[in-house]
Design a protein around this motif. Structure first.
Motif, short mmCIF file in Angstrom:
data_model
loop_
_atom_site.label_atom_id
_atom_site.label_comp_id
_atom_site.label_asym_id
_atom_site.label_seq_id
_atom_site.Cartn_x
_atom_site.Cartn_y
_atom_site.Cartn_z
N ILE A 354 10.84 81.01 34.51
CA ILE A 354 9.47 80.90 35.00
C ILE A 354 9.32 79.49 35.59
N ILE A 355 9.09 79.40 36.89
CA ILE A 355 9.01 78.11 37.57
C ILE A 355 7.67 78.02 38.29
N GLY A 356 6.97 76.91 38.09
CA GLY A 356 5.69 76.68 38.74
C GLY A 356 5.50 75.22 39.07
N ILE A 357 4.57 74.94 39.97
CA ILE A 357 4.28 73.56 40.34
C ILE A 357 3.38 72.91 39.30
N HIS A 358 2.27 73.57 38.97
CA HIS A 358 1.29 73.00 38.06
C HIS A 358 1.34 73.74 36.72
N GLY A 359 1.70 73.04 35.67
CA GLY A 359 1.75 73.64 34.33
C GLY A 359 0.44 73.41 33.59
N ILE A 360 -0.52 74.31 33.77
CA ILE A 360 -1.84 74.14 33.16
C ILE A 360 -1.81 74.59 31.69
N PHE A 361 -1.19 75.74 31.40
CA PHE A 361 -0.97 76.23 30.03
C PHE A 361 -2.28 76.26 29.24
N THR A 362 -3.17 77.13 29.64
CA THR A 362 -4.46 77.26 28.95
C THR A 362 -4.27 77.86 27.56
N GLY A 363 -4.90 77.25 26.57
CA GLY A 363 -4.84 77.78 25.21
C GLY A 363 -3.42 77.77 24.65
N ASP A 364 -3.00 78.93 24.13
CA ASP A 364 -1.66 79.06 23.56
C ASP A 364 -0.69 79.68 24.57
N CYS A 365 -0.90 79.43 25.84
CA CYS A 365 -0.05 80.01 26.88
C CYS A 365 1.41 79.63 26.69
N LEU A 366 1.69 78.35 26.49
CA LEU A 366 3.08 77.90 26.35
C LEU A 366 3.72 78.49 25.10
N GLU A 367 2.99 78.58 24.02
CA GLU A 367 3.55 79.16 22.79
C GLU A 367 3.95 80.62 22.99
N GLN A 368 3.11 81.39 23.68
CA GLN A 368 3.44 82.79 23.93
C GLN A 368 4.64 82.92 24.87
N LEU A 369 4.74 82.05 25.85
CA LEU A 369 5.89 82.10 26.75
C LEU A 369 7.18 81.78 26.00
N GLU A 370 7.13 80.84 25.07
CA GLU A 370 8.32 80.49 24.31
C GLU A 370 8.70 81.58 23.31
N GLN A 371 7.73 82.31 22.82
CA GLN A 371 8.02 83.38 21.86
C GLN A 371 8.62 84.61 22.53
N SER A 372 8.50 84.72 23.82
CA SER A 372 9.05 85.88 24.52
C SER A 372 10.56 85.75 24.65
N ASP A 373 11.29 86.77 24.18
CA ASP A 373 12.75 86.76 24.27
C ASP A 373 13.24 86.99 25.69
N ALA A 374 12.39 87.52 26.55
CA ALA A 374 12.82 87.80 27.92
C ALA A 374 12.81 86.56 28.80
N ILE A 375 12.16 85.49 28.37
CA ILE A 375 12.04 84.27 29.18
C ILE A 375 13.04 83.25 28.66
N HIS A 376 13.88 82.75 29.58
CA HIS A 376 14.91 81.77 29.21
C HIS A 376 14.37 80.35 29.23
N GLN A 377 13.69 79.96 30.31
CA GLN A 377 13.14 78.61 30.43
C GLN A 377 11.87 78.64 31.26
N VAL A 378 11.02 77.64 31.02
CA VAL A 378 9.79 77.44 31.78
C VAL A 378 9.87 76.07 32.43
N VAL A 379 9.77 76.02 33.75
CA VAL A 379 9.95 74.77 34.50
C VAL A 379 8.69 74.49 35.30
N VAL A 380 8.13 73.28 35.14
CA VAL A 380 6.95 72.85 35.88
C VAL A 380 7.14 71.41 36.30
N THR A 381 6.24 70.91 37.15
CA THR A 381 6.22 69.49 37.51
C THR A 381 5.17 68.77 36.67
N ASN A 382 5.11 67.46 36.82
CA ASN A 382 4.17 66.67 36.02
C ASN A 382 2.89 66.36 36.76
#
Length: 430
Positions: A354-382
């Motif tokens: 999952i690659i994006g420019i802006h990593g807003i991650f509202t609420g527990d968005c990042l936690e749910q993405l990390e808990q998903s076994d189908a997602i290997h990595q999440v890449v964003v800019t600062n």
């Protein structure tokens, strides 16, 4: 840099200090504080008369407070007789509200653009606006920088065999962004469409479970590519053809099997009378009426009924290949998790990034993405502030620094040089 001052706001001080460090200057002194009643106070600590001023302020979790801080700081510089004021906004707030999605709505991004210009800004620098047409909201020049070169460089350096990867758009609205990155990397691309109007695939309505299983197995067979000469003598192009469409059912934000029975809520919705459906015309007004095509994806909607079953469709081939889902901002996790599960479980993808420019991650968005076994990595800019605790605890999150792009843009803008090279390759600014 002579006759130039850079002010850093409170929304994203880490990015501001990195930009100043690459420019070889110190941030200009200023005092930013809030009164007890919530009002914002700004005091500039040095003279800005007849100088080139840059105000760095991005979006953040406290977006409304930092917008007022930006406006007051720009107005203070204008009152201090600054020669030119440039608002550097890495992630432009309210960018998703760049058009009227429903009747009697507001185009909030245009209103914010007018506020920035009325406060005294002569120039605006941002990165990957949600829509390129947003540049027309401003009556002053706008430089819309692209984070694509940084993402392309990270992909080539960190993803093994990226030449066989597929860039995937999770909705039709991001197809142009996906094709641009795919052309840069010279790889194939695909598109995902989530249909909220149909709870079942039309093909599967009159088919048994065994027939659906054989159909899915036939779609997962490896297709032989058509190889033809490329533009260079030693280059070859591989064209993959697929037979049929790759569809799946989504319920509660996750992909379910074809043999799972239809839920009671879906059946009640499908059996409702015409009188009941016509009582709320905005729910059924698709395409010609609005509402459905007004949203690029479910992430654009303020609320979404996760219990309602939907249909997800992949157009493209990711069998035994790495899938890279690209978007401009990662806000809510639902669409990414369902797309990743569909790519891995039904379409045969080996890994999903999952690659994006802006990593807003509202609420527990990042936690749910990390808990998903189908997602290997999440890449964003600062471009959007991410806490140090989140960076330390996260196991899948990768943050790419884009301060060099903003620093080079400020330097070229101050010296009157062209910035067109920043749109092509990251090697021009490293």
């Amino acid at each position: 840099m002579r006759k130039c001052k850079v002010f850093v706001g409170n929304s994203h001080p880490e990015l501001g200090y990195l930009i100043c460090k690459r420019l070889g200057i110190e941030p200009a002194p200023c005092t930013l504080q809030n009164f007890a009643n919530g009002e914002t106070s700004v005091q500039i600590g040095s003279s800005v008369r007849d100088e080139d001023v840059y105000v760095i302020q991005s979006a953040s979790s406290s977006v409304n407070d930092h917008i007022m801080e930006l406006l007051i700081l720009v107005s203070a510089c204008r009152g201090g007789s600054a020669k030119k004021i440039t608002a550097v906004i890495p992630q432009f707030p309210y960018s998703k509200q760049c058009r009227m999605k429903k009747h009697r709505g507001a185009i909030t991004a245009r209103m914010l653009a007018n506020l920035v210009i009325m406060a005294g800004a002569d120039h605006v620098i941002s990165m990957d606006l949600h829509s390129n047409q947003m540049q027309g909201f401003f009556s002053k020049p706008v430089d819309n920088l692209y984070g694509g070169p940084c993402l392309a460089q990270w992909i080539t350096e960190n993803i093994k065999d990226y030449q066989d990867a597929v860039i995937v758009s999770k909705n039709p609205g991001g197809a142009k962004r996906v094709t641009a990155l795919a052309s840069t990397l010279r790889v194939n691309f695909a598109m995902i469409h989530t249909d909220r109007r149909r709870a079942k695939d039309i093909y599967s309505q009159n088919k048994s479970y065994e027939q659906l299983k054989r159909r899915k197995q036939s779609m997962l067979r490896k297709n032989r590519p058509i190889i033809r000469p490329g533009e260079d003598p030693n280059e070859q192009e591989k064209i993959f053809l697929t037979e049929g469409i790759q569809t799946a059912r989504i319920r509660n934000g996750h992909v379910i099997d074809d043999n799972v029975a239809e839920s009671d809520s879906d059946s009640s919705l499908s059996e409702c009378s015409p009188e009941t459906s016509s009582s709320n015309p905005t729910q059924d007004a698709y395409a010609l009426g609005e509402t459905y095509d007004g949203y690029d994806s479910e992430d654009d909607e303020p609320t979404l009924n996760q219990q309602h079953e939907r249909l997800i469709t992949l157009v493209g081939n990711v069998r035994n290949r790495i899938a890279i889902i690209l978007d401009d901002m990662i806000d809510r996790p639902g669409a990414y998790i369902s797309a990743a599960e569909h790519l891995v479980q039904n379409c045969g993808a080996t890994k999903v990034y999952i690659i994006g420019i802006h990593g807003i991650f509202t609420g527990d968005c990042l936690e749910q993405l990390e808990q998903s076994d189908a997602i290997h990595q999440v890449v964003v800019t600062n471009t959007f502030p991410i806490s140090k605790e989140t960076l330390t605890e996260s196991k899948k999150l990768v943050v790419i620094d884009v301060s060099m792009i903003f620093a080079e843009c400020i330097r070229r803008n101050h010296n009157g040089e062209s910035i067109s090279v920043l749109f092509d390759s990251i090697t021009n600014v490293v």
